[in-house]
Structures are given as structure tokens and as C-alpha cells.
Write a protein that holds these residues in place. Structure first.
Motif, PDB file in Angstrom:
ATOM      1  N   ARG A 187       0.889  -1.149  -0.215  1.00 52.99           N
ATOM      2  CA  ARG A 187      -0.519  -0.377  -0.205  1.00 52.99           C
ATOM      3  C   ARG A 187       1.201   1.252   0.094  1.00 52.99           C
ATOM      4  O   ARG A 187       0.448   2.271  -0.605  1.00 52.99           O
ATOM      5  CB  ARG A 187      -0.708  -0.428   1.242  1.00 52.99           C
ATOM      6  N   LYS A 197      -3.582  11.297   3.941  1.00 47.42           N
ATOM      7  CA  LYS A 197      -5.020  10.564   3.676  1.00 47.42           C
ATOM      8  C   LYS A 197      -5.741  11.345   2.186  1.00 47.42           C
ATOM      9  O   LYS A 197      -5.670  12.351   2.168  1.00 47.42           O
ATOM     10  CB  LYS A 197      -6.457  10.981   4.258  1.00 47.42           C
ATOM     11  N   TYR A 202      -5.562   4.980  -2.651  1.00 44.27           N
ATOM     12  CA  TYR A 202      -6.659   4.506  -2.390  1.00 44.27           C
ATOM     13  C   TYR A 202      -6.857   3.324  -4.011  1.00 44.27           C
ATOM     14  O   TYR A 202      -7.293   2.293  -3.933  1.00 44.27           O
ATOM     15  CB  TYR A 202      -7.390   5.023  -2.225  1.00 44.27           C
ATOM     16  N   SER A 236      -8.838  -0.229   5.009  1.00 44.78           N
ATOM     17  CA  SER A 236      -8.483   1.051   5.070  1.00 44.78           C
ATOM     18  C   SER A 236      -8.491   1.110   6.916  1.00 44.78           C
ATOM     19  O   SER A 236      -9.052   2.857   6.824  1.00 44.78           O
ATOM     20  CB  SER A 236      -9.244   1.964   4.243  1.00 44.78           C
TER      21      SER A 236
END
Ligand SMILES: *Cc1c(COP(=O)(O)O)cnc(C)c1O
Length: 356
Positions: A187, A197, A202, A236
């Protein structure tokens, strides 16, 4: 134009609201949104609440090409007696600015954002569902809007807040999920943007998520990008393991997102006199603990699910079943306390609840 006075334009065409049963995650949006613009030399300006609407953007806007964007996620809850409750909103706004700093996005005044959030929620408060488990999800975010393809920080941005009534994460009570321990994809790495963030994290995780779904798993457990053996996060969410009478969670090492729920759970466990360790923990240590019968429970933490118990871990084909695939005692206790606190049903010993 005033820098801090929030202009308000109310909708003349309110939308019909969904029934509680139709709510899932992030499918419906309220009648209004907040917008704040940034121009280099001028700073953030023109704070305004306007009817929820599409925003015109130039196809060359930097966010489309280079992903200069950050977001936040928090929830507002309606209490039976009326006041709307926010959970540690300042923590989220501090993190927004840490993410901004990492993505070369200018700092945003946290006091102004809180004021905007309070006014926006007040205007759309009839959208907050009140059934057990439902809430109003709050999505603040920033995008780089300057229309030039040069690879430099944008000189123009938009900060927005949109609101979405969301349903109960657990339709039939809190339920454990099965997790695939990811050994191919990573990730984030230390020095990268894993602790911000930002959308790119993502996008980078979708492939692993998709392959795990095909294998029948709902999320992946991420290992570190360098040694490929230290545990980082689950999907997440941040992750906790109960090993013997201790609770272990990966230390913040620069590639892990610093969850508000993570911090709250650590403080809650300490308040309960449970031994909590923030440190590196390898998948081998976890498997050993499992073989010795010491790995009793595991759970993820995040705003959306609050607590997500792990029923099974698949590590290279070996299936580790935790607590018989059922929600553990500690996971349930943490879930009940956190959700009770957030809905104003439990006395707040920490000063985390902000009344609107
Ligand atoms: C948002 C997020 C979390 C959870 O943070 P909370 O503040 O607890 O909601 C954990 N990991 C990642 C990667 C996230 O984006």
C-alpha cells in the motif's frame, strides 16, 4: 470579499430524503455543500454554503493528472434528545492539515472549517438519520484546480465539505470479516504518502482488494513495503491484535495512517488498564502466537465501521481462525463503548464529544 464570513445560499429545490432502509455508504448527499477557494497571493477566500451541485472544472485541472488531493472522513450522530454530536472533529482537521502539508497543499484554518461544518450540518440536520447504527458521514476534501499540466504544486485549490446520510455498517449486528494477508502488492512505504489521507493510496490498493474479493475475502492485511513482513493496516483501517493479555497495534512508522479511531481505542484500553503496545509486529510473530494459542482476537478500527472484528486470516494459504470466527469479548466491549460514546448514550470521560 470577507475571508471568514460564511455566505449562505439555500436551495429552492430540496431533494426527497431516502428511507433508512435504503441507506448504504455514500450513496445519497444532502441539500447543501461548503466551498472555499484558494488562489496563490490571495490565500483561502470566499467561504460559502451553497446548494449541493456539480462543480465545473477545466480538463487540465491538476487534480485529474497528478492526484494532488486530500480528504477526511468523520461522522455526526443525532441523539434521542436532539443535539447533534461530533466525535473529536479537531483531530480530523489537524490530520487534514498534516495531509495538506505532505501533498504541498496550503494550510487551512481549522477554526473556519469547524464553523463551516457546524453551520452546514445545522442547515441539513433533517438529513441526519436517527435509527441505531446510522449517522451522517462528513467528507471534507481538497482538490488542485489550476489548469496547467506542469508538474508543480497547484496555485489554485477548492476545499469542499459534502454530507451523506449512511446506514448501519452492520445490518445484523457486529460481524467478523475474513482477511487475506497480502504478499504481492504493497500500500505504501515510509517516506511516501501512506500517512496522508490522499486518493492515490486508495487507487493503489484497489487491485489487491479486487483480487482478495475474488478469493472470497473482504479486505487485505497490508505488510510493509520493504521487508514485506511487518503488519501495517487492514484495508483502510488500523489493526489491533489481542495476544495473551496484551493488545498490540503497529506503531506509526510514517507509512501507516494515523487513525482517530486508533488513537481513541488505545486511550480507551489504557483507561481500562489493558496493556497496549504500539510497536512493529511481524506476520511470523502473529502466526507463532496463533500456533501457541496466544492470538485470541484481532480487529480493524476506522470511522466507517468503528470496530471490524477479524474472523479469519489467510496467510499464504494457511487459514488462521480467530476466536472460532466469532466476535471476541474485547472487540465487542470496545465496539459497544465507542458507539455508545459517539451516540451520547455513555458518559464521555475523555472530552471527545463536541455538541452542535
Ligand atoms: C481513514 C483511514 C483510517 C482510519 O482512520 P480513522 O480516523 O480512524 O477513520 C485508517 N487507514 C487508512 C488508510 C485510512 O485512510
Amino acid at each position: 470579499m470577507a475571508l471568514n464570513k460564511i455566505a449562505v445560499e439555500l436551495t429552492t429545490a430540496p431533494k426527497s430524503k431516502p428511507d433508512n432502509g435504503q441507506l448504504s455508504f455514500g450513496k445519497y448527499f444532502t441539500d447543501h455543500m461548503f466551498i472555499l477557494d484558494y488562489d496563490a497571493g490571495k490565500g483561502w477566500h470566499d467561504p460559502r454554503i451553497v446548494p449541493y451541485q456539480p462543480i465545473p472544472l477545466d480538463p487540465a485541472a491538476k487534480v485529474f493528472h497528478y492526484g494532488q488531493t486530500v480528504f477526511e472522513g468523520m461522522k455526526a450522530y443525532k441523539t434521542p434528545e436532539g443535539p447533534v454530536l461530533l466525535f473529536r472533529p479537531y483531530k480530523n482537521l489537524q490530520r487534514l492539515n498534516r495531509s495538506n502539508a505532505r501533498l504541498s497543499i496550503p494550510h487551512i484554518d481549522e477554526g473556519l472549517v469547524i464553523e463551516a461544518l457546524k453551520q452546514l450540518i445545522q442547515i441539513d440536520k433533517d438529513w441526519i438519520p436517527d435509527e441505531q447504527g446510522t449517522s451522517l458521514y462528513i467528507r471534507p476534501f481538497v482538490i488542485a484546480t489550476q489548469a496547467t499540466l506542469g508538474v508543480q504544486p497547484s496555485e489554485q485549490y477548492m476545499f469542499m465539505i459534502i454530507l451523506s446520510p449512511v446506514g448501519s455498517y452492520y445490518a445484523e449486528g457486529i460481524n467478523p470479516v475474513n482477511i487475506y494477508v497480502e504478499s504481492e502488492y504493497v500500500r505504501a512505504v515510509t517516506g511516501g504518502v501512506g500517512n496522508a489521507k490522499t486518493g492515490g493510496n486508495y487507487a493503489a490498493g484497489l487491485k489487491a482488494q479486487q483480487e482478495a474479493t475474488e478469493k472470497g475475502y473482504s479486505q487485505v492485511l497490508w505488510l510493509d513495503g520493504i521487508h514485506r513482513k511487518y503488519i501495517e493496516e487492514v484495508g483502510s483501517m488500523n489493526v489491533f491484535f489481542k495476544v495473551g493479555d496484551k493488545v498490540i497495534t503497529p506503531a506509526l512508522n510514517g507509512s501507516i495512517l494515523e487513525g482517530v479511531t486508533r488513537d481513541s481505542v488505545i486511550r480507551l484500553l489504557k483507561h481500562w488498564k489493558v496493556d497496549v503496545e504500539e510497536r512493529t509486529i511481524s506476520i511470523d510473530e502473529l502466526v507463532d502466537a496463533y500456533r501457541n494459542g496466544q492470538l485470541q482476537e484481532a480487529f480493524g478500527t476506522g470511522t466507517a465501521a468503528v470496530i471490524s472484528p477479524i474472523g479469519e486470516l489467510n496467510w499464504q494459504g494457511d487459514k488462521l481462525t480467530l476466536n472460532g470466527g466469532k466476535t471476541g469479548e474485547l472487540s465487542a466491549r470496545v465496539y459497544d463503548f465507542m458507539t455508545g460514546l459517539q451516540r451520547g448514550l455513555i458518559e464521555d470521560p475523555f472530552g471527545w464529544i463536541e455538541k452542535l
